[in-house]
Design a protein around this motif. Structure first.
Motif, short mmCIF file in Angstrom:
data_model
loop_
_atom_site.label_atom_id
_atom_site.label_comp_id
_atom_site.label_asym_id
_atom_site.label_seq_id
_atom_site.Cartn_x
_atom_site.Cartn_y
_atom_site.Cartn_z
N ALA A 104 0.72 -1.33 0.00
CA ALA A 104 0.06 0.09 0.07
C ALA A 104 0.86 1.13 0.10
O ALA A 104 1.90 1.34 0.40
N SER B 25 -0.85 -2.43 -4.50
CA SER B 25 -2.43 -3.19 -4.48
C SER B 25 -3.44 -2.34 -3.91
O SER B 25 -4.67 -2.35 -4.01
N PHE B 26 -2.87 -0.99 -3.29
CA PHE B 26 -3.88 -0.07 -2.67
C PHE B 26 -3.23 0.91 -2.64
O PHE B 26 -1.83 1.35 -2.29
N GLU C 139 -8.89 -3.57 5.62
CA GLU C 139 -9.84 -4.23 4.70
C GLU C 139 -9.23 -4.66 3.50
O GLU C 139 -9.69 -5.60 3.00
N ALA C 140 -8.33 -3.84 2.92
CA ALA C 140 -7.54 -4.05 1.77
C ALA C 140 -6.55 -5.09 1.89
O ALA C 140 -6.11 -5.62 0.78
N ALA D 210 -9.15 4.03 -2.38
CA ALA D 210 -8.27 2.90 -2.82
C ALA D 210 -8.29 2.61 -4.34
O ALA D 210 -9.23 2.94 -5.04
N SER E 39 -5.94 0.35 -7.55
CA SER E 39 -4.89 -0.76 -7.57
C SER E 39 -4.07 0.05 -8.58
O SER E 39 -4.31 0.99 -9.34
#
Length: 499
Positions: A207, A235-236, A255-256, A496, A498
């Protein structure tokens, strides 16, 4: 390859007794010098008797004094770090140091503070151009690209040796030279490559959190591109404002299901995030970082902590760069920093015996005056100001040597443009200030309740200087270079995504 950096132990370091008073952010350090007296120039035609004609005088310099300006944000609030304070302190320490040794170019140094007030950097540049100063040295201001066009005008052209060129536009300035520069088209990928190899699973779910300021966005984009080339998979991604609710960010990260964080939003804000992660809320957050396994030793030292592969399964590592490295930050983060890795491009303060220049810096922080707090200068911004001041010294001496004793702004700019091999007198790895090429060298450190510990490479006084640490940037290389470009930060609002 890993190369050692010059090691010299100065016993005077043990005698340092730092003060703890509120720093004085007023300038200049000493009074202004007397203006040089104009001399008469005879006319070429003997039949006319002219009046006296003044020889052009370079501002900020006389036979006895050379005056330099320091642009800093002295009203930072929560907008920026405390870097401006350390830069100003470092420059006063440097002036004391060189004046104790005969000055620069045989002249005593005076330093003058010019307040950019965070958002008034263009006005600060205008003030600098009008002021009786010879050069800008050791400056550090968040929006240092504002007014760079004025700096480069023929009517100004101040030799510029800042602690760092934060904005892409400032890095392109032909009068700007940094001891350990940051390039728009080159990125430091060494730390991300090392962490990717050490934590391969976590590197696939990284992240990143970006501060919602244009200059922070440009920096983050370049760091993301370099880290991606080194093995990180993002990914975040989210953008945060200056007064973000970090409990919400911590919940979003949970959560991610991210496994690691690459942080570029400043050390103070990372501390807020780590504290938010450690607080139980509804829904429950992941356990505190230190609860998942072995942590670094409580006392600083050359050996790394054991058990890195057994760290908290929810968050294998948090990577931060120089923003997080200071004496005070390690104390503040305490046990929460067990999986934090901080990459720095200079030798750490914990190893003063490896660099005479570092010992001198630490000593002269204590000599500024009773109202100064030496601890405020013990971060990489202050040390970078000092290193760039050393580069300014080198350029002045070289200009005087090649010109037979002359000293003008243009001569200093010309001399600095020939300095292609430099290491800050042993403070950092080899750089090319003339062409703005940074050093490939870095050290990874981790905070513990007892201070900082070296993580990679292990041997004191060494840095990881693999040539492949620097990677060429393509998609982010031109961001922010032209002030006419639309603000790309508009395309990266909170949420968020990608990457």
């Amino acid at each position: 390859m890993r190369i050692p950096v010059l090691g010299v132990l100065v016993a005077a370091l043990a005698l340092l007794a730092p003060a703890c008073k509120t720093p004085d952010l007023q300038g200049p350090v000493v009074r202004s010098p007397v203006t040089p007296t104009a001399t008469a120039t005879p006319a070429a035609v003997p039949t006319v008797v002219p009046g006296p004609t003044a020889v052009p005088v370079t501002p900020g310099i006389s036979d006895k004094v050379i005056r330099v300006g320091v642009i800093a944000d002295t009203s930072t609030g929560n907008v920026v770090s405390d870097g401006s304070e350390s830069a100003w302190l470092a420059m006063r320490a440097w002036a004391q140091s060189v004046n104790d040794s005969g000055g620069v170019g045989g002249r005593n140094v005076e330093v003058v503070l010019i307040n950019a007030n965070v958002f008034d950097h263009r006005a600060a540049i205008q003030e600098a151009c009008r002021s009786d100063i010879f050069a800008l040295v050791g400056s550090y201001a968040r929006f240092d690209g504002d007014g760079v066009d004025i700096l480069n005008e023929e009517s100004c052209r101040l030799p510029d040796f800042p602690a760092a060129a934060l904005s892409p536009a400032r890095r392109e300035s032909p009068v700007t030279f940094v001891s350990n520069p940051t390039a728009n088209n080159l990125g430091q990928a060494g730390p991300a490559r090392y962490l990717s190899e050490r934590f391969p699973d976590a590197a696939t779910a990284v992240a990143t959190v970006v501060l919602d300021l244009p200059v922070a966005f440009y920096r983050a984009e370049r760091e993301i591109e370099a880290a991606t080339k080194a093995g990180f998979e993002f990914s975040f991604r989210t953008t945060v404002d200056l007064n973000e609710d970090y409990a919400a960010i911590a919940a979003a990260l949970e959560e991610a299901d991210v496994r690691a964080i690459s942080w570029s939003a400043g050390g103070r804000r990372l501390l807020e995030l780590l504290q938010a992660r450690a607080k139980p809320v509804d829904p429950p957050l992941s356990p505190p970082a230190e609860a998942g396994g072995a942590t670094p030793a409580g006392q600083p030292g050359p050996e790394p902590p054991e058990g890195d592969e057994e760290l908290d399964a929810e968050l294998a590592f948090v990577h931060c760069s120089l923003d997080c490295y200071s004496r005070g930050w390690a104390e503040d983060v305490g046990e929460l920093g067990s999986n934090v890795w901080v990459s720095i491009g200079m030798l750490p303060f914990e190893e003063p015996g490896e660099s005479a220049a570092l010992v001198e810096y630490l000593f002269y922080l204590t000599q500024v005056g009773p109202d100064a707090n030496p601890e405020a200068g013990k971060d990489l911004i202050g040390l970078s100001s000092w290193a760039s001041a050393l580069l300014f010294e080198r350029a002045v001496n070289q200009a005087m040597f090649t010109s037979g004793g002359g000293l003008t702004r243009d001569l200093v700019i010309e001399a600095a443009g020939t300095i292609t091999e430099w290491d800050g007198n042993g403070l950092h790895g080899p750089t090319n200030p003339a062409e703005g090429i940074p050093s490939p060298c870095f050290v990874l450190m981790s905070p513990t309740p007892g201070g900082w510990v070296r993580r990679h490479p292990l041997a004191q006084g060494t840095m990881d200087c693999e040539a492949g640490n620097l990677v060429e940037l393509t998609t982010s290389a031109t961001l922010g270079v032209s002030p006419s470009r639309p603000d790309p930060a508009e395309s990266s609002k909170p949420g968020a995504a990608s990457g």
